[in-house]
Design a protein around this motif. Structure first.
Motif, short mmCIF file in Angstrom:
data_model
loop_
_atom_site.label_atom_id
_atom_site.label_comp_id
_atom_site.label_asym_id
_atom_site.label_seq_id
_atom_site.Cartn_x
_atom_site.Cartn_y
_atom_site.Cartn_z
N THR A 134 49.85 25.68 63.46
CA THR A 134 49.28 24.48 62.86
C THR A 134 49.86 24.22 61.48
OG1 THR A 134 47.43 25.76 61.95
CG2 THR A 134 47.08 24.69 64.07
N GLY A 135 49.92 22.96 61.11
CA GLY A 135 50.39 22.58 59.79
C GLY A 135 50.02 21.14 59.51
N VAL A 136 50.27 20.71 58.27
CA VAL A 136 49.93 19.34 57.88
C VAL A 136 51.07 18.74 57.07
CG1 VAL A 136 48.68 20.14 55.81
CG2 VAL A 136 48.22 17.86 56.75
N TRP A 137 51.35 17.46 57.34
CA TRP A 137 52.27 16.65 56.57
C TRP A 137 51.46 15.65 55.75
CZ3 TRP A 137 57.66 17.17 56.89
CH2 TRP A 137 58.14 17.96 57.94
N ALA A 138 51.93 15.36 54.57
CA ALA A 138 51.28 14.35 53.73
C ALA A 138 52.21 14.01 52.59
CB ALA A 138 49.95 14.86 53.19
N GLU A 139 51.91 12.93 51.90
CA GLU A 139 52.63 12.65 50.67
C GLU A 139 52.39 13.82 49.71
OE1 GLU A 139 52.92 8.48 49.22
OE2 GLU A 139 51.21 8.18 50.58
N TRP A 196 50.23 22.26 74.38
CA TRP A 196 51.18 21.35 73.73
C TRP A 196 52.09 22.05 72.73
CZ3 TRP A 196 51.17 16.56 75.85
CH2 TRP A 196 50.04 16.18 76.58
N GLY A 197 51.99 23.37 72.62
CA GLY A 197 52.85 24.08 71.67
C GLY A 197 52.23 24.10 70.29
N ARG A 198 52.68 23.22 69.40
CA ARG A 198 52.14 23.14 68.05
C ARG A 198 51.02 22.11 67.97
NH1 ARG A 198 53.92 25.73 63.99
NH2 ARG A 198 52.94 24.24 62.55
N TYR A 199 50.18 22.29 66.95
CA TYR A 199 49.20 21.26 66.60
C TYR A 199 49.36 20.97 65.11
CZ TYR A 199 45.01 18.49 66.09
OH TYR A 199 44.15 17.45 65.82
N ASP A 200 50.15 19.94 64.81
CA ASP A 200 50.34 19.51 63.44
C ASP A 200 49.61 18.20 63.21
OD1 ASP A 200 51.95 21.68 62.64
OD2 ASP A 200 53.75 20.73 63.45
N MET A 201 49.42 17.87 61.95
CA MET A 201 48.74 16.64 61.57
C MET A 201 49.52 15.97 60.44
SD MET A 201 45.06 18.54 61.54
CE MET A 201 45.95 20.07 61.20
N ILE A 202 49.36 14.68 60.31
CA ILE A 202 49.88 13.97 59.14
C ILE A 202 48.76 13.12 58.57
CG2 ILE A 202 50.87 12.13 60.62
CD1 ILE A 202 52.98 11.72 58.35
N VAL A 203 48.58 13.24 57.26
CA VAL A 203 47.61 12.40 56.55
C VAL A 203 48.37 11.17 56.06
CG1 VAL A 203 45.99 12.25 54.64
CG2 VAL A 203 46.25 14.40 55.89
N LEU A 204 47.98 10.03 56.58
CA LEU A 204 48.70 8.78 56.32
C LEU A 204 48.15 8.07 55.08
CD1 LEU A 204 48.86 7.54 60.00
CD2 LEU A 204 50.76 8.43 58.65
N PRO A 205 48.86 7.07 54.60
CA PRO A 205 48.30 6.25 53.52
C PRO A 205 47.01 5.56 53.96
CG PRO A 205 50.68 5.93 53.68
CD PRO A 205 50.27 6.74 54.87
N PRO A 206 46.24 5.05 53.01
CA PRO A 206 44.89 4.57 53.31
C PRO A 206 44.81 3.40 54.27
CG PRO A 206 45.12 4.99 50.97
CD PRO A 206 46.49 5.10 51.55
N SER A 207 45.90 2.64 54.50
CA SER A 207 45.81 1.47 55.37
C SER A 207 45.71 1.83 56.85
CB SER A 207 47.02 0.56 55.16
OG SER A 207 48.23 1.23 55.43
N PHE A 208 45.89 3.10 57.20
CA PHE A 208 45.72 3.51 58.59
C PHE A 208 44.33 3.07 59.06
CE2 PHE A 208 44.78 6.99 61.76
CZ PHE A 208 45.67 6.53 62.72
N PRO A 209 44.24 2.34 60.19
CA PRO A 209 42.98 1.66 60.52
C PRO A 209 41.92 2.53 61.17
CG PRO A 209 44.62 1.14 62.18
CD PRO A 209 45.32 1.96 61.12
#
Length: 642
Positions: free
Chosen positions: A254-259, A289-302
Motif C-alpha cells: 500500500t502507498g499514497v500519492w498526493a501533492e 489486484w496486487g497493490r492497493y495505492d491511493m491518490i489524494v486529488l485536488p479539492p475539485s474532485f466531485p
C-alpha cells in the motif's frame, strides 16, 4: 489465449446460468449476460454481436488544448455474421480507423441532436468499399478526446495545492469515459487494458493499472509512462491522474500519492490501510489486484472516493487529522471485492456495487476500529434510509434497490443504493447467522470473480447456496421485496438503540433547554460519528444567539472534519446566520465534493432573496473550479438550466 469468436459468444449466452466452480480468472474473457436484467439502456453497443475485450491506449496529454490524443487499439470478438461493431462516443474527434494490418475501415459517428448524456453511436463497418466483409480481430482508432470532455478535469496551477503546475484527473463513472476513450462504455462489457502516456516532464502520472518500469524520456520534453491492467474490468474503471505528485509507502502493498504539501497529512491519515486489507481478506478472500495505492486529488474532485483498481482516487476532505473519516477508505477498499471483482451488468443494479460495498465497509470497520464504530455507522445509514422513505413515501419507485427503468445512472437515490443495500444484507446476516452468511458471501465472490452480475443472479445464488431450499427461511428473508420492492420492508434489522443513546439523550435535552453545559464537556470525547449524529438531529430552527453559542462552545468553525463542518454550515445557513457566510464562501470555494457543494447551494437557494443572492454571486466565482458533474447539479439548483 483467447476464445474463438463463436466460442466466446456462446459463452456470453450461457453465462447467466453458469455454475462452474472453475476460477473465473481462468475463463479468459468476462462474459456478457443475456437476461433482460443485464440489458444496459445507456450504451449503444451490441455486445452479443461484437464486443471489445482489450483496450490499448497510446496517448499524449495536451494541457494547453485540454485534450488527450493518440490511438486506441481495440481487441474485439465478433460473431461470424457480424458486419459492424458499435462503440460509445460523446464528442470524440476521430480522424481514422484501421484494422490491425493498417487497412482503412469505414466508420460513422452518429448524431446526438438532443445533447443526451448517452452521447452518440460510433459504428465501425466490417464491409469494404469493394463489397467484401472482413473479420478484424483488432481495430486501431486515431482520435482526440472531446473538447470539454466530461470525464476529464483540467486544473490550472492556482487550483492545486502547490500553485505551480497544472493537474489532470479523470472520473469515468458512470458513463463519462466515452468522452475520452473510444470503447463500449458499459459496466457489463469488461475489458483488460494497457496504456502508454506521454506527459510534460514536470508531472507525474498514475493510472488504475500497474505501472510497468520507470518513466522514460520522450520527445519535446515529455516523459513516457506505461501501465497495464491484466484483469478485465468495467470500462468506467479506467482512470488517469497527472500532476505534481509524490509517493509515500504505507505498507508492503500500500502507498499514497498526493501533492507534496499534502503528502504527509495523507500518509498519517491512511495509516490503518494495511490493517483494513488484512481484515477484508480474512472475511472475503484474497485481495486479487496486487497493490492497493491511493491518490489524494485536488479539492475539485466531485466524490468522496472512486474505487479505481490499484489506485483509489480520494477527496482531500477525508483528511481530518484523527482518522475519523477513514470509513471512506474502508468503503473504496471494499469495492475490490464488490464492484471491481464482481460488477453490476447494468446501472439499474447499482446496489450490487454500492450496497454490498457499504455492508463490507461496516464489517471492515468493526474488525479494525471496533463494534461500537460499526454500529454507529449502521445507525446513521439506517436513519438516512428511513428518512428518505418517509419523505418519498413507502410506495415510491425511487426507494427500490433495483433502480426504476429509464433512470439516469447519475440520478439514482443514494439511500436506496447504498443504505438500503446495507440494511438488506445486515438483515439477512441477522436471520441466517453471521458465520453462514460470511461463508456464502465469500463464495459468491469466488464463483463470479471478474464477471458481471445482476440482481437476478444474486438472488438465485443466494437461494441455491445459502437458503438451500429452506422455504421457512425464504419467507423470513423477504428477498424479492427487498430488491424489487419499494420502501423499508417490515423485517429490516433496526440499529442498536445503545449505539447513540448518550448522544440522542443530549440532543433531546438541548432541544428542551438549549443548555450546552454538559455537551460542551463531552464534545471533545465524542467520535466523529457521534458529533455528526448530534448536528444532524439539531432543531430545524435556531436563533442567531443559539447558533453563536453552539459555535463558541463546540468550536464548530474551527473543526478540521469536513463532514462536521458541512453539517454546521447547513444548520447555520438554513437559519440565515449571517456570521457564517464568509466561512461558507471559503468552504465552497475550496471544496468541490458534490456531497457538500450541492446541498449547501440548495440550502442557500431555499432562503429566498437573502440566500439566493449569496448563492448566485458565489457560484459565479466558483463554478469553473467544479467538476462537470457537480456543475450540472448546481446549475439546476441555482436556475442556470431550463
Amino acid at each position: 489465449m483467447r476464445l474463438s469468436r463463436p466460442a466466446a459468444l456462446l459463452a456470453f449466452a450461457l453465462a447467466a446460468c453458469s455454475t462452474s466452480e472453475e476460477p473465473a480468472e481462468e475463463r479468459l474473457i468476462a462474459p456478457i449476460l443475456t437476461s433482460a436484467e443485464a440489458h444496459d439502456d445507456f450504451t449503444w453497443a451490441r455486445p452479443t454481436e461484437a464486443r471489445v475485450t482489450h483496450v490499448s491506449l497510446d496517448l499524449a496529454l495536451d494541457f494547453e488544448a485540454e485534450q488527450v490524443g493518440g490511438t486506441a487499439t481495440l481487441d474485439i470478438d465478433a460473431a461470424d455474421d457480424a458486419r459492424e461493431i458499435v462503440l460509445d462516443s460523446n464528442g470524440l474527434e476521430v480522424s481514422a480507423v484501421t484494422d490491425g494490418e493498417g487497412e482503412q475501415l469505414i466508420f460513422e459517428l452518429g448524431e446526438n441532436p438532443d445533447g443526451s448524456e448517452k452521447g452518440e453511436p460510433f459504428t465501425i463497418s466490417f464491409a469494404q468499399d469493394n463489397g467484401t466483409v472482413i473479420s478484424p480481430e483488432q481495430i486501431v482508432i486515431t482520435y482526440k478526446s472531446a473538447p470539454g470532455a466530461e470525464a476529464l478535469q483540467w486544473l490550472d496551477p492556482e487550483q492545486t495545492a502547490g500553485k505551480e503546475h497544472p493537474f489532470l484527473f479523470s472520473q469515468g463513472q458512470a458513463i463519462l469515459n466515452r468522452s475520452w476513450i473510444p470503447t463500449q462504455d458499459s459496466p457489463g462489457i469488461r475489458q483488460s487494458w494497457d496504456a502508454r502516456i506521454a506527459a510534460p516532464a514536470a508531472l507525474g502520472v498514475v493510472m488504475s493499472g500497474i505501472r510497468r518500469g520507470d518513466a522514460a524520456s520522450g520527445p519535446d520534453g515529455t516523459k513516457i509512462y506505461t501501465f497495464e491492467m491484466e484483469h478485465s474490468v468495467p470500462p468506467y474503471l479506467i482512470a488517469i491522474a497527472a500532476g505534481d505528485i509524490a509517493f509515500a509507502q504505507l505498507g508492503p502493498r500500500t502507498g499514497v500519492w498526493a501533492e507534496p504539501s499534502v503528502l504527509q497529512a495523507a500518509k498519517d491519515e491512511l495509516g490503518d490501510t494495511e490493517a483494513m486489507i488484512d481484515a477484508a481478506e480474512e472475511l472475503y478472500g484474497d485481495y486479487r489486484w496486487g497493490r492497493y495505492d491511493m491518490i489524494v486529488l485536488p479539492p475539485s474532485f466531485p466524490y468522496g472516493g472512486m474505487e479505481n483498481p490499484v489506485m483509489t482516487f480520494l477527496t482531500p476532505t477525508f483528511i481530518a487529522g484523527d482518522r475519523s473519516n477513514t470509513g471512506l477508505v474502508a468503503h473504496e477498499l471494499a469495492h475490490s471485492w464488490s464492484g471491481n471483482l464482481v460488477t453490476y451488468a447494468s446501472w439499474r443494479d447499482g446496489w450490487l456495487n454500492e450496497g454490498v460495498t457499504s455492508y463490507i465497509e461496516s464489517r471492515i470497520s468493526e474488525k479494525v476500529f471496533g463494534k461500537l464504530r460499526a454500529e454507529q455507522e449502521y445507525a446513521l445509514s439506517y436513519a438516512a434510509l428511513a428518512e428518505m422513505v418517509e419523505e418519498m413515501g413507502q410506495g415510491n419507485p425511487v426507494t427500490a434497490m433495483r433502480t426504476p427503468p429509464g433512470t439516469s445512472p447519475f440520478d439514482t437515490a443514494s439511500e436506496a443504493i447504498y443504505d438500503k443495500g446495507t440494511v438488506f444484507l445486515r438483515t439477512v446476516e441477522s436471520i441466517v447467522g453471521r458465520e453462514k452468511f460470511d461463508a456464502w458471501l465469500r463464495s459468491w465472490f469466488d464463483r463470479h470473480a471478474f464477471q458481471p452480475a445482476t440482481s437476478e443472479m444474486f438472488l438465485a445464488d443466494m437461494r441455491e447456496n445459502l437458503l438451500e431450499g429452506d422455504e421457512e427461511l425464504e419467507d423470513k428473508l423477504m428477498l424479492d421485496e427487498w430488491v424489487y420492492g419499494t420502501g423499508l420492508p417490515s423485517n429490516a434489522l433496526k440499529p442498536d438503540p445503545e449505539a447513540f443513546a448518550a448522544v440522542d439523550a443530549a440532543v433531546d435535552a438541548y432541544a428542551d433547554s438549549r443548555d450546552l453545559t454538559l455537551i460542551e464537556a463531552e464534545w471533545p470525547e465524542w467520535s466523529a460519528a457521534e458529533q455528526r449524529r448530534f448536528l444532524e438531529r439539531l432543531p430545524e430552527e435556531l436563533s442567531a444567539n443559539e447558533l453563536a453559542a453552539l459555535d463558541q462552545a463546540l468550536g464548530l468553525s474551527q473543526t478540521g472534519n469536513a463532514e462536521v463542518q458541512f453539517l454546521w454550515l447547513d444548520a447555520a445557513l438554513r437559519n440565515r446566520y449571517q456570521p457564517v457566510v464568509p466561512q461558507a464562501e471559503e468552504f465552497l470555494t475550496r471544496v468541490g465534493r458534490n456531497k457538500f457543494v450541492s446541498p449547501l447551494f440548495a440550502t442557500l437557494m431555499a432562503q429566498d432573496e437573502w440566500g439566493q443572492a449569496i448563492a448566485r454571486a458565489l457560484y459565479a466565482k466558483t463554478r469553473s473550479g467544479y467538476h462537470s458533474m457537480t456543475r450540472g447539479n448546481v446549475d439546476e439548483i441555482v436556475g442556470l438550466t431550463e
